[in-house]
Design a protein around this motif. Structure first.
Motif, PDB file in Angstrom:
ATOM      1  N   THR A 213     -34.257 -37.343  -8.152  1.00  0.00           N
ATOM      2  CA  THR A 213     -34.629 -37.133  -6.756  1.00  0.00           C
ATOM      3  C   THR A 213     -33.667 -36.162  -6.087  1.00  0.00           C
ATOM      4  O   THR A 213     -34.087 -35.284  -5.321  1.00  0.00           O
ATOM      5  CB  THR A 213     -34.643 -38.476  -6.006  1.00  0.00           C
ATOM      6  OG1 THR A 213     -35.665 -39.310  -6.563  1.00  0.00           O
ATOM      7  CG2 THR A 213     -34.913 -38.280  -4.529  1.00  0.00           C
ATOM      8  N   ALA A 214     -32.385 -36.296  -6.373  1.00  0.00           N
ATOM      9  CA  ALA A 214     -31.392 -35.379  -5.807  1.00  0.00           C
ATOM     10  C   ALA A 214     -31.704 -33.940  -6.219  1.00  0.00           C
ATOM     11  O   ALA A 214     -31.625 -33.008  -5.408  1.00  0.00           O
ATOM     12  CB  ALA A 214     -29.987 -35.774  -6.260  1.00  0.00           C
ATOM     13  N   GLY A 215     -32.102 -33.767  -7.467  1.00  0.00           N
ATOM     14  CA  GLY A 215     -32.418 -32.429  -7.960  1.00  0.00           C
ATOM     15  C   GLY A 215     -33.641 -31.838  -7.293  1.00  0.00           C
ATOM     16  O   GLY A 215     -33.661 -30.652  -6.942  1.00  0.00           O
ATOM     17  N   ILE A 216     -34.676 -32.662  -7.105  1.00  0.00           N
ATOM     18  CA  ILE A 216     -35.913 -32.147  -6.504  1.00  0.00           C
ATOM     19  C   ILE A 216     -35.715 -31.871  -5.015  1.00  0.00           C
ATOM     20  O   ILE A 216     -36.272 -30.922  -4.453  1.00  0.00           O
ATOM     21  CB  ILE A 216     -37.096 -33.120  -6.747  1.00  0.00           C
ATOM     22  CG1 ILE A 216     -38.436 -32.375  -6.606  1.00  0.00           C
ATOM     23  CG2 ILE A 216     -37.081 -34.300  -5.808  1.00  0.00           C
ATOM     24  CD1 ILE A 216     -38.796 -31.527  -7.767  1.00  0.00           C
ATOM     25  N   LEU A 217     -34.882 -32.666  -4.340  1.00  0.00           N
ATOM     26  CA  LEU A 217     -34.570 -32.404  -2.938  1.00  0.00           C
ATOM     27  C   LEU A 217     -33.838 -31.071  -2.795  1.00  0.00           C
ATOM     28  O   LEU A 217     -34.139 -30.267  -1.907  1.00  0.00           O
ATOM     29  CB  LEU A 217     -33.727 -33.539  -2.349  1.00  0.00           C
ATOM     30  CG  LEU A 217     -34.462 -34.843  -2.045  1.00  0.00           C
ATOM     31  CD1 LEU A 217     -33.477 -35.930  -1.642  1.00  0.00           C
ATOM     32  CD2 LEU A 217     -35.503 -34.637  -0.936  1.00  0.00           C
ATOM     33  N   GLU A 218     -32.893 -30.858  -3.666  1.00  0.00           N
ATOM     34  CA  GLU A 218     -32.142 -29.605  -3.631  1.00  0.00           C
ATOM     35  C   GLU A 218     -33.065 -28.414  -3.888  1.00  0.00           C
ATOM     36  O   GLU A 218     -32.920 -27.352  -3.267  1.00  0.00           O
ATOM     37  CB  GLU A 218     -31.027 -29.644  -4.679  1.00  0.00           C
ATOM     38  CG  GLU A 218     -29.988 -28.554  -4.521  1.00  0.00           C
ATOM     39  CD  GLU A 218     -28.749 -28.800  -5.368  1.00  0.00           C
ATOM     40  OE1 GLU A 218     -27.730 -28.177  -5.075  1.00  0.00           O
ATOM     41  OE2 GLU A 218     -28.819 -29.618  -6.310  1.00  0.00           O
ATOM     42  N   MET A 219     -34.032 -28.607  -4.767  1.00  0.00           N
ATOM     43  CA  MET A 219     -34.974 -27.543  -5.103  1.00  0.00           C
ATOM     44  C   MET A 219     -35.775 -27.097  -3.883  1.00  0.00           C
ATOM     45  O   MET A 219     -36.090 -25.905  -3.738  1.00  0.00           O
ATOM     46  CB  MET A 219     -35.922 -28.024  -6.207  1.00  0.00           C
ATOM     47  CG  MET A 219     -36.916 -26.987  -6.685  1.00  0.00           C
ATOM     48  SD  MET A 219     -38.164 -27.697  -7.787  1.00  0.00           S
ATOM     49  CE  MET A 219     -39.203 -28.575  -6.610  1.00  0.00           C
ATOM     50  N   VAL A 220     -36.117 -28.040  -2.990  1.00  0.00           N
ATOM     51  CA  VAL A 220     -36.918 -27.684  -1.813  1.00  0.00           C
ATOM     52  C   VAL A 220     -36.049 -27.422  -0.583  1.00  0.00           C
ATOM     53  O   VAL A 220     -36.553 -27.281   0.532  1.00  0.00           O
ATOM     54  CB  VAL A 220     -37.973 -28.776  -1.493  1.00  0.00           C
ATOM     55  CG1 VAL A 220     -38.928 -28.936  -2.650  1.00  0.00           C
ATOM     56  CG2 VAL A 220     -37.317 -30.104  -1.117  1.00  0.00           C
ATOM     57  N   GLY A 221     -34.737 -27.364  -0.780  1.00  0.00           N
ATOM     58  CA  GLY A 221     -33.846 -26.998   0.318  1.00  0.00           C
ATOM     59  C   GLY A 221     -33.416 -28.139   1.207  1.00  0.00           C
ATOM     60  O   GLY A 221     -33.048 -27.926   2.370  1.00  0.00           O
ATOM     61  N   ILE A 222     -33.426 -29.372   0.692  1.00  0.00           N
ATOM     62  CA  ILE A 222     -32.941 -30.532   1.435  1.00  0.00           C
ATOM     63  C   ILE A 222     -31.631 -30.998   0.798  1.00  0.00           C
ATOM     64  O   ILE A 222     -31.569 -31.186  -0.420  1.00  0.00           O
ATOM     65  CB  ILE A 222     -33.963 -31.690   1.437  1.00  0.00           C
ATOM     66  CG1 ILE A 222     -35.264 -31.258   2.117  1.00  0.00           C
ATOM     67  CG2 ILE A 222     -33.393 -32.923   2.131  1.00  0.00           C
ATOM     68  CD1 ILE A 222     -36.362 -32.312   2.079  1.00  0.00           C
ATOM     69  N   ASP A 223     -30.622 -31.199   1.605  1.00  0.00           N
ATOM     70  CA  ASP A 223     -29.342 -31.693   1.106  1.00  0.00           C
ATOM     71  C   ASP A 223     -29.558 -33.070   0.480  1.00  0.00           C
ATOM     72  O   ASP A 223     -30.050 -33.989   1.153  1.00  0.00           O
ATOM     73  CB  ASP A 223     -28.350 -31.792   2.269  1.00  0.00           C
ATOM     74  CG  ASP A 223     -26.935 -32.155   1.829  1.00  0.00           C
ATOM     75  OD1 ASP A 223     -26.777 -32.701   0.716  1.00  0.00           O
ATOM     76  OD2 ASP A 223     -25.998 -31.907   2.604  1.00  0.00           O
ATOM     77  N   PRO A 224     -29.217 -33.254  -0.808  1.00  0.00           N
ATOM     78  CA  PRO A 224     -29.406 -34.567  -1.451  1.00  0.00           C
ATOM     79  C   PRO A 224     -28.714 -35.710  -0.726  1.00  0.00           C
ATOM     80  O   PRO A 224     -29.133 -36.860  -0.856  1.00  0.00           O
ATOM     81  CB  PRO A 224     -28.802 -34.355  -2.847  1.00  0.00           C
ATOM     82  CG  PRO A 224     -28.919 -32.891  -3.098  1.00  0.00           C
ATOM     83  CD  PRO A 224     -28.712 -32.244  -1.759  1.00  0.00           C
ATOM     84  N   ASP A 225     -27.687 -35.410   0.066  1.00  0.00           N
ATOM     85  CA  ASP A 225     -27.010 -36.458   0.832  1.00  0.00           C
ATOM     86  C   ASP A 225     -27.913 -37.070   1.898  1.00  0.00           C
ATOM     87  O   ASP A 225     -27.602 -38.138   2.435  1.00  0.00           O
ATOM     88  CB  ASP A 225     -25.753 -35.894   1.509  1.00  0.00           C
ATOM     89  CG  ASP A 225     -24.648 -35.566   0.504  1.00  0.00           C
ATOM     90  OD1 ASP A 225     -24.694 -36.101  -0.624  1.00  0.00           O
ATOM     91  OD2 ASP A 225     -23.747 -34.780   0.848  1.00  0.00           O
ATOM     92  N   ARG A 226     -29.042 -36.412   2.191  1.00  0.00           N
ATOM     93  CA  ARG A 226     -29.972 -36.933   3.194  1.00  0.00           C
ATOM     94  C   ARG A 226     -31.047 -37.828   2.568  1.00  0.00           C
ATOM     95  O   ARG A 226     -31.954 -38.281   3.264  1.00  0.00           O
ATOM     96  CB  ARG A 226     -30.644 -35.783   3.943  1.00  0.00           C
ATOM     97  CG  ARG A 226     -29.670 -34.875   4.699  1.00  0.00           C
ATOM     98  CD  ARG A 226     -30.390 -33.962   5.655  1.00  0.00           C
ATOM     99  NE  ARG A 226     -31.022 -34.709   6.739  1.00  0.00           N
ATOM    100  CZ  ARG A 226     -31.780 -34.158   7.687  1.00  0.00           C
ATOM    101  NH1 ARG A 226     -32.012 -32.848   7.660  1.00  0.00           N
ATOM    102  NH2 ARG A 226     -32.329 -34.894   8.641  1.00  0.00           N
TER     103      ARG A 226
END
Length: 317
Positions: free
Chosen positions: A130-143
């Motif tokens: 999930t962290a990787g896919i969030l980063e892929m779409v430009g969302i900070d994984p910390d969120r």
């Protein structure tokens, strides 16, 4: 190569004492690495078509025809088989992310569910993915631990893209992915979606009433009117030389093409006009248009148009 083939699809449902003919005899093919747009006015049946492909329709819906994916007719598969296909092979970005996202689950948990259900991952494995896919779409994984109400409209749409693309499906259905977004955010989402789909060698069905978005993204465009596809061609051909009178006035309604309004109103899907469904609003309407329903005809440039102006003895597809 054909990935998805729709043959004679009809989607009718009851609303009170009326039968709404949302999709009527839809024929459409989606090929490898293709972005095909479904455009038309609000209420023409575009979103119903997307939900029909995902077999996500209400119980009061009557569906006939075929939706063939890898030699399997999705309309005949049991629900357990369909659940395996949804998300993994055919993904969807639902219209209105504010309503589609679960308000009581964090964004990270909602995306993790995709990996845990389809890939049988542990919580920790799903969290990493999930962290990787969030980063892929430009969302900070910390969120990932935040909830939908803490995200802006554009960020909610990014989260929906992350869910739809999580398993790299072969086909992604994007239902009005830029609706309600400001122009700057819209451009960002269009670029993001297009880059992700192209880089992953996916195909996409883009459902939109935004002609500028369709022009930027699509290889081919299918124009819908009153539950039917009335024109089908490459995006370049349709935008340069629209064949159907409806497509002509639809494109002329763009600000850069004169902002011309379309006379009249879209017909009711429960009581469409006889003959050609566009004839009450068409400046070229002939007697035959009021009486007979046109099939799809080929134009001189090879596009397909549901209009008697192009009959002229040509063979029908």
């Amino acid at each position: 190569m054909s990935l998805l083939k729709i043959e004679g699809l009809r989607v009718f449902f009851r609303s009170g004492d009326r039968i709404v003919k949302a999709n009527n005899s839809i024929n459409l093919e989606v090929t490898d690495n293709e972005i095909i747009g479904i455009i038309g006015e609000t209420g023409c049946g575009k979103s119903i078509l997307g939900r029909a492909i995902m077999t996500l329709l209400s119980d009061n819906t009557e569906v006939s025809g075929k939706i063939i994916y890898k030699d399997k007719d999705l309309l005949t598969l049991p629900e357990n088989k369909l659940r395996d296909i949804r998300g993994k092979n055919i993904g969807i970005i639902l219209q209105n992310p504010a309503a589609a996202l679960n308000p009581v689950l964090s964004i990270g948990n909602q995306i993790s569910e995709v990996f845990r259900y389809h890939e049988k991952m542990s919580k920790q494995e799903a969290k990493i993915k999930t962290a990787g896919i969030l980063e892929m779409v430009g969302i900070d994984p910390d969120r990932a631990g935040e909830y939908p109400h803490q995200f802006s409209g554009g960020m909610k749409q990014r989260a929906m893209i992350a869910m739809g693309m999580a398993l790299s499906p072969e086909i992604l259905i994007a239902d009005e992915p830029t609706k309600g977004l400001d122009p700057e955010t819209k451009d960002i989402i269009v670029t993001l979606l297009q880059d992700l789909v192209r880089n992953r060698n996916m195909s996409m069905i883009l459902i939109t009433h935004d002609l500028d978005v369709a022009e930027k993204m699509c290889d081919r465009i299918a124009v819908m009117y009153a539950g039917e596809i009335i024109e089908l061609a490459s995006a370049q051909d349709i935008l340069a030389e629209p064949g159907h009178p409806y497509t002509q006035v639809l494109l002329s309604s763009l600000p850069k093409k004169g902002l011309r309004s379309i006379s009249g109103e879209s017909p009711s899907l429960s009581s469409p006009p006889s003959g050609c469904r566009f004839h009450p609003r068409c400046e070229y309407a002939m007697d035959i248009c009021k009486q007979d329903h046109p099939d799809m005809f080929f134009t001189d440039i090879g596009t397909e148009v549901r209009c008697f102006l192009y009959n002229g003895g040509q063979d029908q597809p």
